[in-house]
Design an enzyme around this catalytic site. Structure first.
Site, PDB file in Angstrom:
ATOM      1  N   ASP A   4     -58.262   2.010   7.685  1.00 53.73           N
ATOM      2  CA  ASP A   4     -58.966   1.004   8.468  1.00 53.73           C
ATOM      3  C   ASP A   4     -60.300   0.730   7.760  1.00 53.73           C
ATOM      4  O   ASP A   4     -60.759   1.555   6.971  1.00 53.73           O
ATOM      5  CB  ASP A   4     -59.176   1.582   9.874  1.00 53.73           C
ATOM      6  N   ASP A   6     -63.583  -1.179   9.218  1.00 55.74           N
ATOM      7  CA  ASP A   6     -64.821  -1.026  10.013  1.00 55.74           C
ATOM      8  C   ASP A   6     -64.849   0.331  10.723  1.00 55.74           C
ATOM      9  O   ASP A   6     -63.956   0.653  11.505  1.00 55.74           O
ATOM     10  CB  ASP A   6     -64.926  -2.164  11.039  1.00 55.74           C
ATOM     11  N   ARG A  99     -51.419  -7.618  13.557  1.00 58.03           N
ATOM     12  CA  ARG A  99     -52.583  -7.023  14.213  1.00 58.03           C
ATOM     13  C   ARG A  99     -52.257  -5.617  14.710  1.00 58.03           C
ATOM     14  O   ARG A  99     -51.325  -5.431  15.494  1.00 58.03           O
ATOM     15  CB  ARG A  99     -53.046  -7.906  15.384  1.00 58.03           C
ATOM     16  N   LYS A 100     -53.026  -4.621  14.218  1.00 56.11           N
ATOM     17  CA  LYS A 100     -52.819  -3.261  14.705  1.00 56.11           C
ATOM     18  C   LYS A 100     -53.019  -3.257  16.212  1.00 56.11           C
ATOM     19  O   LYS A 100     -53.942  -3.917  16.663  1.00 56.11           O
ATOM     20  CB  LYS A 100     -53.808  -2.290  14.033  1.00 56.11           C
TER      21      LYS A 100
HETATM   22 MG   LIG Z   1     -62.233   0.583  12.889  1.00 49.93          MG
HETATM   23 ZN   LIG Z   2     -51.977 -10.872  12.602  1.00 54.12          ZN
END
Ligand SMILES: [Mg+2]
Ligand SMILES: [Zn+2]
Length: 178
Positions: A4, A6, A99-100
């Site tokens: 990941d 951020d 999208r996770k």
């Molecule tokens: Mg993060």
């Molecule tokens: Zn997506």
């Protein structure tokens, strides 16, 4: 090694704020060293990041690409490099498969870069990272200095603690008896 962005690579901004330009991008301490250890242990380094600021019109895809070029320029000075940077520009209600916690970005990267999922980790600071790991069939690593179990297989306070763990694991393999 799926990472990941951020909160793992760079300092996370307060909720609902996005890193829109290089000046807002700050590497977290020891990240270069942690990535170098991972690389030295044979891991292909890949970023998988949700960036719905794009869908929300807060930033453009071009802004994101510039931030990523800046990130690469900081890391290359230390000899580390991401083999892939995958981002989801969609919003929650776009119901995309990237999208996770969806596993789309991990699966796409594994296919593109021929990464074996069984020996891979997904490292993140959110429940959606842990869920994405499970959905993709890779080991989940939660980076958190706070209490609170979100169901990850491994938990470490910082990225370098996890990297050192990988290093120790390898060193602790029994030597073959001759
Ligand atoms: Mg993060
Ligand atoms: Zn997506």
């Amino acid at each position: 090694m799926f990472l990941d962005r951020d909160g793992i690579i760079n300092r996370k901004l307060p909720e609902d704020r996005y890193v829109r330009k290089p000046s807002e991008f700050e590497l977290l301490p020891d990240v270069e060293a942690a990535l170098a250890i991972m690389r030295d242990h044979g891991f292909v380094l890949v970023v998988v990041t949700n960036q719905r600021g794009i869908a929300r019109g807060i930033m453009t895809e071009d802004d994101l690409i510039q931030v990523h070029q800046f990130m690469n320029s900081l890391l290359i000075k230390c000899g580390v490099k991401f083999e892939g940077i995958y981002y989801c520009p969609h919003d929650k209600n776009d119901y995309c498969d990237c999208r996770k916690p969806e596993p789309g970005m991990i699966l796409a990267a594994a296919k593109d870069l021929e990464i074996d999922l069984n020996s891979s980790y997904m490292v993140g600071d959110s429940a959606s990272d842990v869920e994405a790991a499970k959905n993709a069939g890779v080991k989940s690593v939660h980076i958190s200095s706070a209490d609170g179990d979100i169901g990850a297989e491994l938990v470490f306070p910082t990225l370098i603690d996890f990297a050192r763990h990988l290093h120790d694991l390898e060193r602790s393999f029994p030597q073959p008896c001759v």
